[in-house]
Design an enzyme around this catalytic site. Structure first.
Site, PDB file in Angstrom:
ATOM      1  N   ARG A   1       0.926  -1.331   0.155  1.00 16.74           N
ATOM      2  CA  ARG A   1      -0.090   0.022   0.049  1.00 16.74           C
ATOM      3  C   ARG A   1       0.830   1.315  -0.170  1.00 16.74           C
ATOM      4  O   ARG A   1       0.603   2.210  -0.728  1.00 16.74           O
ATOM      5  CB  ARG A   1      -1.030  -0.061   1.096  1.00 16.74           C
ATOM      6  CG  ARG A   1      -1.559   1.328   1.448  1.00 16.74           C
ATOM      7  CD  ARG A   1      -2.947   1.352   2.252  1.00 16.74           C
ATOM      8  NE  ARG A   1      -2.766   0.583   3.452  1.00 16.74           N
ATOM      9  CZ  ARG A   1      -2.152   0.487   4.560  1.00 16.74           C
ATOM     10  NH1 ARG A   1      -1.447   1.650   4.851  1.00 16.74           N
ATOM     11  NH2 ARG A   1      -1.989  -0.293   5.560  1.00 16.74           N
TER      12      ARG A   1
ATOM     13  N   TYR B   1     -16.664  18.036 -14.120  1.00 20.19           N
ATOM     14  CA  TYR B   1     -17.259  16.576 -14.070  1.00 20.19           C
ATOM     15  C   TYR B   1     -18.352  16.313 -13.073  1.00 20.19           C
ATOM     16  O   TYR B   1     -18.163  16.756 -11.854  1.00 20.19           O
ATOM     17  CB  TYR B   1     -15.886  15.619 -14.017  1.00 20.19           C
ATOM     18  CG  TYR B   1     -16.250  14.339 -13.955  1.00 20.19           C
ATOM     19  CD1 TYR B   1     -16.430  13.686 -15.160  1.00 20.19           C
ATOM     20  CD2 TYR B   1     -16.221  13.531 -12.778  1.00 20.19           C
ATOM     21  CE1 TYR B   1     -16.782  12.299 -15.205  1.00 20.19           C
ATOM     22  CE2 TYR B   1     -16.417  12.183 -12.806  1.00 20.19           C
ATOM     23  CZ  TYR B   1     -16.745  11.543 -14.170  1.00 20.19           C
ATOM     24  OH  TYR B   1     -16.921  10.150 -14.130  1.00 20.19           O
TER      25      TYR B   1
ATOM     26  N   ASP C   1      -8.144  20.413 -13.086  1.00 16.79           N
ATOM     27  CA  ASP C   1      -8.158  18.846 -13.491  1.00 16.79           C
ATOM     28  C   ASP C   1      -7.865  18.957 -14.892  1.00 16.79           C
ATOM     29  O   ASP C   1      -8.534  19.573 -15.775  1.00 16.79           O
ATOM     30  CB  ASP C   1      -9.887  18.584 -13.157  1.00 16.79           C
ATOM     31  CG  ASP C   1     -10.223  17.085 -13.814  1.00 16.79           C
ATOM     32  OD1 ASP C   1      -9.585  16.567 -14.692  1.00 16.79           O
ATOM     33  OD2 ASP C   1     -11.097  16.557 -13.360  1.00 16.79           O
TER      34      ASP C   1
ATOM     35  N   LYS D   1      -8.581   8.233 -18.818  1.00 14.20           N
ATOM     36  CA  LYS D   1      -8.813   8.937 -20.223  1.00 14.20           C
ATOM     37  C   LYS D   1      -7.758   8.742 -21.070  1.00 14.20           C
ATOM     38  O   LYS D   1      -7.352   7.762 -21.359  1.00 14.20           O
ATOM     39  CB  LYS D   1      -9.502   9.972 -19.965  1.00 14.20           C
ATOM     40  CG  LYS D   1     -10.585  10.324 -18.721  1.00 14.20           C
ATOM     41  CD  LYS D   1     -11.859   9.478 -18.806  1.00 14.20           C
ATOM     42  CE  LYS D   1     -12.696   9.088 -17.545  1.00 14.20           C
ATOM     43  NZ  LYS D   1     -13.110  10.376 -17.056  1.00 14.20           N
TER      44      LYS D   1
HETATM   45  C1  PLP Z   1     -13.778  10.829 -15.592  1.00 15.32           C
HETATM   46  C2  PLP Z   1     -13.209  12.202 -15.246  1.00 15.32           C
HETATM   47  C3  PLP Z   1     -12.963  12.207 -13.655  1.00 15.32           C
HETATM   48  C4  PLP Z   1     -13.246  11.014 -12.705  1.00 15.32           C
HETATM   49  O1  PLP Z   1     -12.260   9.879 -12.940  1.00 15.32           O
HETATM   50  P1  PLP Z   1     -12.415   8.426 -12.490  1.00 15.32           P
HETATM   51  O2  PLP Z   1     -11.100   7.812 -13.123  1.00 15.32           O
HETATM   52  O3  PLP Z   1     -13.475   8.035 -13.372  1.00 15.32           O
HETATM   53  O4  PLP Z   1     -12.664   8.313 -11.249  1.00 15.32           O
HETATM   54  C5  PLP Z   1     -12.764  13.391 -13.131  1.00 15.32           C
HETATM   55  N1  PLP Z   1     -12.417  14.383 -13.990  1.00 15.32           N
HETATM   56  C6  PLP Z   1     -12.655  14.245 -15.356  1.00 15.32           C
HETATM   57  C7  PLP Z   1     -12.432  15.585 -15.939  1.00 15.32           C
HETATM   58  C8  PLP Z   1     -13.057  13.279 -15.760  1.00 15.32           C
HETATM   59  O5  PLP Z   1     -13.492  12.979 -17.361  1.00 15.32           O
END
Ligand code: PLP
Length: 377
Positions: free
Chosen positions: A46, A98, A170, A195
């Site tokens: 961990r 998001y 983000d 992504k």
């Molecule tokens: C998908 C996404 C998230 C969340 O991420 P996960 O890997 O699904 O937990 C946060 N911010 C943006 C812009 C996203 O597209």
């Protein structure tokens, strides 16, 4: 060194035990210790795992950050970063982040006394007026999901720092290939590696990158205390993904521009949201702040009925949530990714029932366009 060189080499040293060129998947929960208090820097998985360490070095280098932490998901990365905020402190949250980020603030963090207000961070005077004496953090996403509003990160960082608040960006939509928020003055970058960074729709993960040593120490402490860590297998997959980030992002961008241009000229499409179009209200800012526009395109079909016809009529594009994979994905934000955002807020933001979002993949552009053309017909 150039971006691609860093992407391929940072963190990717040949394995010291065997010389393996690819960082192995260290699928272990613990490590043999040489003696009491004597070990090789790895005690329990961990806390540390060599595959994860390699990925943390890799993405930190891509974001031009001193420190990086890999998490089990984008949401757990965001949640861990939000643990820099204490009860009674206030966060300014971009009004179009998001859906899961809004849900985390609204349904979870609220219960722990974290105050927040939504703000249109693309409107600097509204943004400036939204600060409170206890505002400690600003959390923005640019371009936003799915209507592609662009925030001036350098201006937001300057205004926030003057008021004693840290800025988290983000950067999932752009990836470090097209936008580096820390270089623009932001304090922390977060990602859903699910992504573009992984890029192949086969792993869920998250990342936080930053330069401040004290904050990094706390985020590392949180990562170990809570344990929302990225697994060795997923660390390996993302590490493999980032090696081709530059070539993939170039292809997403090339196809994104072509699809946006096609949609902008289509008689059945009422509006196209893509910062690369000269008609986008923040096209100039996007050109200055980003080195490309990427593969996210949203468009207005006018009604739920029309949207449904497109979403169910496509044959090559896959109907599904998520984005940033090599394959084109098409989705309906109002009922899918943004279902957790109250309807009234959705309509304020332009997330109508007729809005369709495409994550333009890296197939041949003509094939994607032909598919959309037949679905629109
Ligand atoms: C998908 C996404 C998230 C969340 O991420 P996960 O890997 O699904 O937990 C946060 N911010 C943006 C812009 C996203 O597209």
């Amino acid at each position: 060194m150039g971006f691609s060189t860093i992407a391929i080499h940072a963190g990717n040293e040949p394995d010291p035990a065997t010389g393996a060129v690819s960082v192995p998947i260290y699928q272990t929960s613990t490590y043999a210790q040489d003696g009491l208090g004597r070990h090789k820097g790895y005690e329990y998985a961990r806390t540390q795992n060599p595959t994860r360490t390699a990925l943390e070095k890799n993405i930190a280098a891509l974001e031009n950050a001193r420190f990086g932490f890999a998490f089990a998901s984008g949401m757990s990365a965001i949640d861990s970063v939000l643990k820099l905020v204490k009860a009674g402190e206030h966060v300014l949250l971009g009004d179009n982040t998001y859906g899961g980020t809004f849900r985390l603030f609204d349904r979870v963090l609220r219960n722990y006394g974290v105050e927040f207000d939504l703000v249109d961070s693309s409107d600097l005077s509204e943004f400036e007026n939204a600060f409170k004496p206890n505002t400690k953090m600003v959390f923005v996403e640019t371009p936003t999901n799915p209507v592609m509003t662009v925030t001036d990160l350098a201006a937001v960082a300057e205004l926030s720092h003057a008021r004693g608040a840290k800025v988290v960006c983000d950067n999932t939509f752009m990836s470090p290939y097209f936008q580096r928020p820390l270089d623009l003055g932001c304090d922390i970058v977060v990602h859903s590696t699910t992504k573009y960074l992984n890029g192949h729709s086969d792993s869920v993960g998250g990342f936080a990158a930053l330069n401040d040593e004290k904050d990094a120490e706390w985020i590392g402490f949180i990562q170990n205390s809570i344990g929302a860590i990225l697994s060795p297998m997923d660390s390996f997959l993302v590490l493999r993904g980032t090696k081709t980030l530059a070539v993939r992002m170039e292809a997403h961008d090339r196809n994104g521009r072509q699809v946006a241009n096609f949609l902008a000229e289509h008689p059945r499409v009422e509006k196209v949201y893509y910062p690369g179009l000269a008609s986008h209200p923040q096209h100039e800012l996007a050109k200055r702040q980003q080195s490309g526009f990427g593969g996210m395109v949203a468009f207005e079909t006018g009604s739920l009925e029309n949207a449904k016809k497109v979403l169910e009529g496509v044959k090559l594009c896959t109907l599904g949530e998520s984005l940033g994979g090599v394959e084109s994905l098409i989705s309906h934000p109002a009922s899918m990714t943004h279902a957790s955002v109250p309807e009234e807020r959705r309509s304020q933001l332009g997330i109508t029932d007729g809005l369709v979002r495409i994550s333009v993949g890296i197939e041949d552009a003509e094939d994607i366009i032909a598919d959309l053309d037949q679905a629109l017909a």
